[in-house]
Scaffold this active site. Structure first.
Site, PDB file in Angstrom:
ATOM      1  N   HIS A  20       1.002  -1.116   0.050  1.00  0.00           N
ATOM      2  CA  HIS A  20       0.025   0.036  -0.033  1.00  0.00           C
ATOM      3  C   HIS A  20       0.702   0.997   0.115  1.00  0.00           C
ATOM      4  O   HIS A  20       1.828   1.713   0.738  1.00  0.00           O
ATOM      5  CB  HIS A  20      -1.011  -0.179   1.205  1.00  0.00           C
ATOM      6  CG  HIS A  20      -1.886   1.072   1.392  1.00  0.00           C
ATOM      7  ND1 HIS A  20      -2.141   1.708   2.377  1.00  0.00           N
ATOM      8  CD2 HIS A  20      -2.509   1.875   0.140  1.00  0.00           C
ATOM      9  CE1 HIS A  20      -3.126   2.710   2.206  1.00  0.00           C
ATOM     10  NE2 HIS A  20      -3.358   2.771   0.720  1.00  0.00           N
ATOM     11  N   ASP A  28       8.067   7.371 -20.562  1.00  0.00           N
ATOM     12  CA  ASP A  28       8.046   7.275 -21.764  1.00  0.00           C
ATOM     13  C   ASP A  28       9.733   7.113 -21.782  1.00  0.00           C
ATOM     14  O   ASP A  28      10.272   6.767 -21.036  1.00  0.00           O
ATOM     15  CB  ASP A  28       7.801   8.928 -22.585  1.00  0.00           C
ATOM     16  CG  ASP A  28       8.582   9.891 -21.705  1.00  0.00           C
ATOM     17  OD1 ASP A  28       9.705   9.824 -21.347  1.00  0.00           O
ATOM     18  OD2 ASP A  28       8.001  11.034 -21.853  1.00  0.00           O
ATOM     19  N   TYR A 119       6.147  13.988 -22.047  1.00  0.00           N
ATOM     20  CA  TYR A 119       5.352  14.025 -21.029  1.00  0.00           C
ATOM     21  C   TYR A 119       4.635  12.721 -20.765  1.00  0.00           C
ATOM     22  O   TYR A 119       3.573  12.894 -19.945  1.00  0.00           O
ATOM     23  CB  TYR A 119       4.598  15.328 -20.454  1.00  0.00           C
ATOM     24  CG  TYR A 119       5.780  16.541 -20.331  1.00  0.00           C
ATOM     25  CD1 TYR A 119       6.451  16.610 -19.286  1.00  0.00           C
ATOM     26  CD2 TYR A 119       5.709  17.507 -21.491  1.00  0.00           C
ATOM     27  CE1 TYR A 119       7.408  17.382 -19.504  1.00  0.00           C
ATOM     28  CE2 TYR A 119       6.743  18.357 -21.626  1.00  0.00           C
ATOM     29  CZ  TYR A 119       7.371  18.542 -20.566  1.00  0.00           C
ATOM     30  OH  TYR A 119       8.332  19.578 -20.488  1.00  0.00           O
ATOM     31  N   ALA A 120       4.806  11.771 -21.371  1.00  0.00           N
ATOM     32  CA  ALA A 120       3.925  10.412 -21.227  1.00  0.00           C
ATOM     33  C   ALA A 120       4.880   9.631 -20.096  1.00  0.00           C
ATOM     34  O   ALA A 120       5.302   8.820 -20.238  1.00  0.00           O
ATOM     35  CB  ALA A 120       4.122   9.750 -22.332  1.00  0.00           C
TER      36      ALA A 120
END
Length: 130
Positions: A20, A28, A119-120
């Site tokens: 958790h 990317d 920005y992936a």
């Protein structure tokens, strides 16, 4: 042989070991990977595998409490931003790209895809399934 969608043994092991609030990054091809963080490099060539395909496959086995993306994605990769907003809803948290890179230092692993769009990157915070 496994019956689930996630066949990559390294990724499957990392997902199985997440507790958790542990962090997992799907990146990317250009995100810097900090020293000391496990690198799972699945990039084959430009665009393969894609960020979306990798994310969707990981999500078949990972419960997510929160998902973090860089605010720069909103302008520089809006289609992906809208996709993630629909996928995660209120679980999606927007931070700066610099904060995302700093947070990635605490990840259990970073999965480097062949994605070639800006920005992936996403940080997935593991949830509980009960």
């Amino acid at each position: 042989m496994k019956k689930t969608y996630l066949l990559n043994s390294e990724i499957s092991e990392v997902v199985a070991r997440l507790g958790h609030t542990d962090l997992l990054v799907i990146a990317d091809s250009g995100l810097p990977i900090p020293d000391g963080v496990k690198r799972i490099d699945i990039a084959l060539t430009k665009g393969i595998p894609s960020f979306k395909d990798t994310l969707n496959t990981v999500l078949t086995e990972l419960g997510v409490e929160k998902a973090y993306i860089a605010k720069e994605m909103i302008d520089k990769n809006n289609d992906l931003y809208l996709y993630l907003l629909e996928l995660f809803g209120e679980k999606l948290i927007i931070i700066s790209h610099e904060d995302l890179k700093a947070m990635s230092k605490n990840a259990r692993a970073i999965i480097r895809t062949g994605e070639y769009k800006p920005y992936a990157n996403i940080i997935l915070e593991s949830g509980v399934e009960f």
